[in-house]
Design an enzyme around this catalytic site. Structure first.
Site, PDB file in Angstrom:
ATOM      1  N   LYS A 209      -5.817   7.301 -20.361  1.00  0.00           N
ATOM      2  CA  LYS A 209      -5.793   8.021 -21.532  1.00  0.00           C
ATOM      3  C   LYS A 209      -4.688   7.968 -22.283  1.00  0.00           C
ATOM      4  O   LYS A 209      -4.489   6.603 -22.753  1.00  0.00           O
ATOM      5  CB  LYS A 209      -6.331   9.483 -21.315  1.00  0.00           C
ATOM      6  CG  LYS A 209      -7.457   9.825 -20.668  1.00  0.00           C
ATOM      7  CD  LYS A 209      -8.704   9.173 -20.890  1.00  0.00           C
ATOM      8  CE  LYS A 209      -9.872   9.888 -19.905  1.00  0.00           C
ATOM      9  NZ  LYS A 209     -10.379   8.945 -18.996  1.00  0.00           N
TER      10      LYS A 209
ATOM     11  N   ASP B 298      -3.637  19.434 -14.884  1.00  0.00           N
ATOM     12  CA  ASP B 298      -4.234  18.566 -15.651  1.00  0.00           C
ATOM     13  C   ASP B 298      -3.733  18.444 -17.106  1.00  0.00           C
ATOM     14  O   ASP B 298      -4.071  19.195 -18.018  1.00  0.00           O
ATOM     15  CB  ASP B 298      -5.840  18.257 -15.640  1.00  0.00           C
ATOM     16  CG  ASP B 298      -5.981  17.084 -15.929  1.00  0.00           C
ATOM     17  OD1 ASP B 298      -5.680  16.409 -17.009  1.00  0.00           O
ATOM     18  OD2 ASP B 298      -7.100  16.398 -15.451  1.00  0.00           O
TER      19      ASP B 298
ATOM     20  N   TYR C 140     -12.937  18.391 -16.267  1.00  0.00           N
ATOM     21  CA  TYR C 140     -13.169  17.416 -16.122  1.00  0.00           C
ATOM     22  C   TYR C 140     -14.239  17.270 -14.941  1.00  0.00           C
ATOM     23  O   TYR C 140     -14.045  17.938 -13.949  1.00  0.00           O
ATOM     24  CB  TYR C 140     -12.250  16.226 -15.954  1.00  0.00           C
ATOM     25  CG  TYR C 140     -12.752  15.087 -15.811  1.00  0.00           C
ATOM     26  CD1 TYR C 140     -13.691  14.375 -17.038  1.00  0.00           C
ATOM     27  CD2 TYR C 140     -12.796  14.251 -14.657  1.00  0.00           C
ATOM     28  CE1 TYR C 140     -14.016  13.221 -16.970  1.00  0.00           C
ATOM     29  CE2 TYR C 140     -13.412  12.815 -14.456  1.00  0.00           C
ATOM     30  CZ  TYR C 140     -13.758  12.124 -15.704  1.00  0.00           C
ATOM     31  OH  TYR C 140     -14.584  11.152 -15.590  1.00  0.00           O
TER      32      TYR C 140
ATOM     33  N   ARG D 230       0.784  -1.264  -0.146  1.00  0.00           N
ATOM     34  CA  ARG D 230      -0.089   0.209  -0.118  1.00  0.00           C
ATOM     35  C   ARG D 230       1.009   1.361  -0.039  1.00  0.00           C
ATOM     36  O   ARG D 230       0.540   2.434  -0.565  1.00  0.00           O
ATOM     37  CB  ARG D 230      -0.878  -0.055   1.207  1.00  0.00           C
ATOM     38  CG  ARG D 230      -2.102   1.077   0.943  1.00  0.00           C
ATOM     39  CD  ARG D 230      -3.079   1.062   2.376  1.00  0.00           C
ATOM     40  NE  ARG D 230      -2.357   1.869   3.330  1.00  0.00           N
ATOM     41  CZ  ARG D 230      -2.341   1.580   4.629  1.00  0.00           C
ATOM     42  NH1 ARG D 230      -2.794   0.457   5.076  1.00  0.00           N
ATOM     43  NH2 ARG D 230      -1.914   2.388   5.306  1.00  0.00           N
TER      44      ARG D 230
HETATM   45  C1  LIG Z   1      -8.890  15.552 -18.341  1.00  0.00           C
HETATM   46  C2  LIG Z   1      -9.388  14.576 -17.370  1.00  0.00           C
HETATM   47  N1  LIG Z   1      -8.802  14.507 -16.281  1.00  0.00           N
HETATM   48  C3  LIG Z   1      -9.148  13.611 -15.208  1.00  0.00           C
HETATM   49  C4  LIG Z   1      -9.891  12.253 -15.673  1.00  0.00           C
HETATM   50  C5  LIG Z   1     -10.165  11.521 -14.537  1.00  0.00           C
HETATM   51  O1  LIG Z   1      -9.589  10.303 -15.078  1.00  0.00           O
HETATM   52  P1  LIG Z   1      -9.872   8.741 -14.562  1.00  0.00           P
HETATM   53  O2  LIG Z   1     -11.199   8.509 -14.991  1.00  0.00           O
HETATM   54  O3  LIG Z   1      -8.672   7.790 -14.791  1.00  0.00           O
HETATM   55  O4  LIG Z   1     -10.046   8.794 -12.988  1.00  0.00           O
HETATM   56  C6  LIG Z   1     -10.404  12.343 -16.904  1.00  0.00           C
HETATM   57  C7  LIG Z   1     -11.285  11.324 -17.245  1.00  0.00           C
HETATM   58  O5  LIG Z   1     -11.949  11.256 -18.392  1.00  0.00           O
HETATM   59  C8  LIG Z   1     -10.238  13.361 -17.806  1.00  0.00           C
HETATM   60  O6  LIG Z   1     -10.547  13.427 -19.104  1.00  0.00           O
END
Ligand SMILES: Cc1ncc(COP(=O)(O)O)c(C=O)c1O
Length: 431
Positions: free
Chosen positions: A243, A218, A127, A73
Site C-alpha cells: 500500500k 496493523d 482486513y 532465505r
Molecule cells: C489493512 C491491510 N492489512 C493487510 C493487508 C494484506 O496485505 P497484502 O495484500 O500485502 O498481503 C491488506 C491488503 O489489502 C490490508 O488492507
C-alpha cells in the site's frame, strides 16, 4: 574510540531514511544500492561459516567480528538495506523485517509467539484475510479468538481483562472501510496493567505464563506518516507494504517493526523457516519508495480531505466516512490524540444503494475501479461485493458496510480534477 559524530543528532526521519545504513563502499561506490541476486554467499573462512551458523542457531552472539551472510532465505543485503531504512520511519522501532506480502508479515509475527491454548483478541472490521487467518486457520491449531467492534474501548478493555491465556491483541485502526478508530494507547495501558498488576494471582492464565500479552497494530492505513503505534505503547507495528510504503501499486510486500530486538529475533527465525522474506528486487524497489512516503501520504491526505469535505452533504450521498467529519465525540478524541493527519482514505454511502454505487464506479473516468489502496493513483471499490463479500449480511450492516458504500483511496492527482470526476459520476442518471 567511538567515531566522531559531527551531524545534528538525532537526525529527523526524512534525513535518516536517506542516509542511514547503506554503505556505498560495499557496492563498488554506487550512490544507490545494487541488487544482490544471489541465493547463497561465499564465506570468508570456514571458521566464519561455523560462527554464522552458531549465531543463527542461538549458540553464539554476534560480536565485533561481524557475521557472514549465509543464504538468501535467511537474509540478504537488499533486505538489510531496506530494513535499516524502515526503522527511522517508525518512532520507537528497534528493528524491522521485510516479507513477501502483508499477510506473510502478519502471519509470521503472530506465529512467532502463539501456541495452542492462547487467545487472540482482534478488532473488527479487520482486513478479511487477517480475520480468516485468526478465526479459521489459527483455530485449527487450538488458538482461541475474540472479535471486538473497532472503537469500543470499554468492550476491548473487558475482553482483555477476561480472556484466558491472552497472547495477542491485534488492532487495525482506522478500520477499513468504515474508518472507525480504536484507541491504541488505551488498549496498551489495559494490557500493561493486566500484565503488571494482579496477574500473578489471576485465574485467567496470566499468572502461569511467563510472557505478557503483546499489542500488535496493523498500521497500513495511517502509517508510517500519521500514526505511530510503538510510540503509543504497542509492541509490534505491521504493514502491507503493498500500500502506502510501496506507493505505486506495483509490488506486494509486508513489514514488521518491533521495539524489542529479542522479539524480532524470534520473528526472523520464523521467517527463515517459512521462507517468506521479501526478494532482493522487491526490496530494492521498496527501498527507492521509502524516502517519498511522507511526501506522497501528505499529498494524498490533503487531497482526500478536500474531496471528502466537498462531497459531504451531496444530495446523492447519505454519509461520508472520514476522520475530519467524525460526528462521534469519542472518535474525534481518538483521532486528535492518535493521528497527525486524517489520511488518504474515505468512504461514501450512496443513497441509491448497490445500483447507485455500481453506476458511480462505472462512470468514473480518472479514478479506477480496483481493490487495494495507498498508490499514487486514485482507486475506488464496492466493499460489500468485493473485499467484504464473504461477510454475513447482518455483520456488514452492523459495521456500516452498506449496499451503497464505496471506498476510495485517493492518489496524488490534482484534487479538483478528482472532485470533478466524482461529482460528474454522481450526476449521471442510473443505468
Ligand atoms: C489493512 C491491510 N492489512 C493487510 C493487508 C494484506 O496485505 P497484502 O495484500 O500485502 O498481503 C491488506 C491488503 O489489502 C490490508 O488492507
Amino acid at each position: 574510540m567511538p567515531e566522531q559524530i559531527s551531524h545534528r543528532t538525532p537526525l529527523s526521519r526524512e534525513t535518516d531514511v536517506l542516509t542511514r545504513g547503506y554503505d556505498p563502499k560495499l557496492s563498488v561506490g554506487s550512490a544507490r544500492p545494487a541488487v544482490f541476486r544471489s541465493s547463497t554467499y561465499v564465506f570468508s573462512s570456514p571458521e566464519a561459516a561455523e560462527h554464522a551458523f552458531d549465531v543463527m542457531g542461538g549458540r553464539a552472539q554476534a560480536d565485533s567480528r561481524g557475521v557472514d551472510l549465509v543464504y538468501s532465505r535467511f537474509n540478504h543485503p537488499n533486505a538489510e538495506i531496506v530494513e535499516d531504512h524502515l526503522v527511522p520511519l517508525e518512532p520507537d522501532a528497534a528493528a524491522a523485517a521485510v516479507f513477501n506480502s502483508g499477510m506473510a508479515a502478519i502471519m509470521t509475527a503472530m506465529l512467532a509467539v502463539l501456541k495452542p491454548g492462547d487467545t487472540v483478541i482482534y478488532t473488527t472490521p479487520i482486513y478479511g484475510a487477517t480475520q480468516v487467518l485468526i478465526s479459521d486457520f489459527f483455530g485449527i491449531f487450538g488458538v482461541h479468538s475474540i472479535a471486538v467492534d473497532a472503537g469500543r474501548g470499554d468492550d476491548l478493555d473487558a475482553a482483555i481483562r477476561s480472556a484466558r491465556n491472552l497472547r495477542i491483541v491485534l488492532i487495525e485502526s482506522p478500520a477499513n472501510p468504515n474508518i472507525v478508530m480504536t484507541d491504541i494507547r488505551r488498549a496498551c495501558e489495559t494490557v500493561s496493567r493486566l500484565a503488571s498488576g494482579t496477574a500473578a494471582q489471576s485465574t485467567n492464565g496470566h499468572g502461569t505464563t511467563a510472557e505478557r500479552p503483546l499489542v500488535m497494530v496493523d498500521n497500513t492505513l495511517m502509517g508510517p506518516a500519521f500514526q505511530h503505534p510503538l510510540a503509543l505503547g504497542a509492541d509490534v507495528s505491521l504493514y502491507s507494504a503493498t500500500k502506502y510504503l510501496g506507493g505505486y501499486s506495483d509490488i506486494i510486500g509486508g513489514v514488521v517493526l518491533t521495539k524489542d530486538a529479542g522479539l524480532m529475533k524470534k520473528i526472523r527465525g520464523k521467517r527463515s523457516l517459512f521462507g517468506n522474506i521479501l526478494q532482493p528486487d522487491e526490496c530494492w524497489i521498496l527501498d527507492t519508495r521509502l524516502s517519498t512516503v511522507e511526501l506522497r501520504m501528505n499529498q494524498q491526505s490533503k487531497n482526500a480531505k478536500h474531496i471528502a469535505e466537498a462531497l459531504n452533504g451531496h444530495p446523492k450521498i447519505g454519509k461520508v466516512y472520514y476522520p475530519t467529519l467524525f460526528e462521534d465525540a469519542g472518535q474525534r478524541r481518538i483521532f486528535d490524540a492518535q493521528c497527525d493527519f486524517p489520511g488518504g482514505m474515505f468512504s461514501i454511502d450512496l443513497r441509491g444503494g448497490k445500483p447507485a454505487a455500481f453506476d458511480f464506479l462505472r462512470q468514473l473516468e480518472l479514478a479506477r475501479n480496483a481493490v487495494s489502496l495507498g498508490g499514487v493513483e486514485t482507486l475506488a471499490c464496492h466493499p460489500r461485493s468485493t473485499t467484504h463479500s464473504a461477510w454475513k449480511a447482518a455483520d456488514l450492516d452492523a459495521a456500516g458496510i452498506g449496499e451503497g458504500l464505496v471506498r476510495i483511496s485517493v492518489g496524488i492527482e490534482n484534487w479538483r480534477d478528482l472532485l470533478h470526476d466524482f461529482e460528474r459520476a454522481l450526476e449521471k442518471p442510473l443505468a
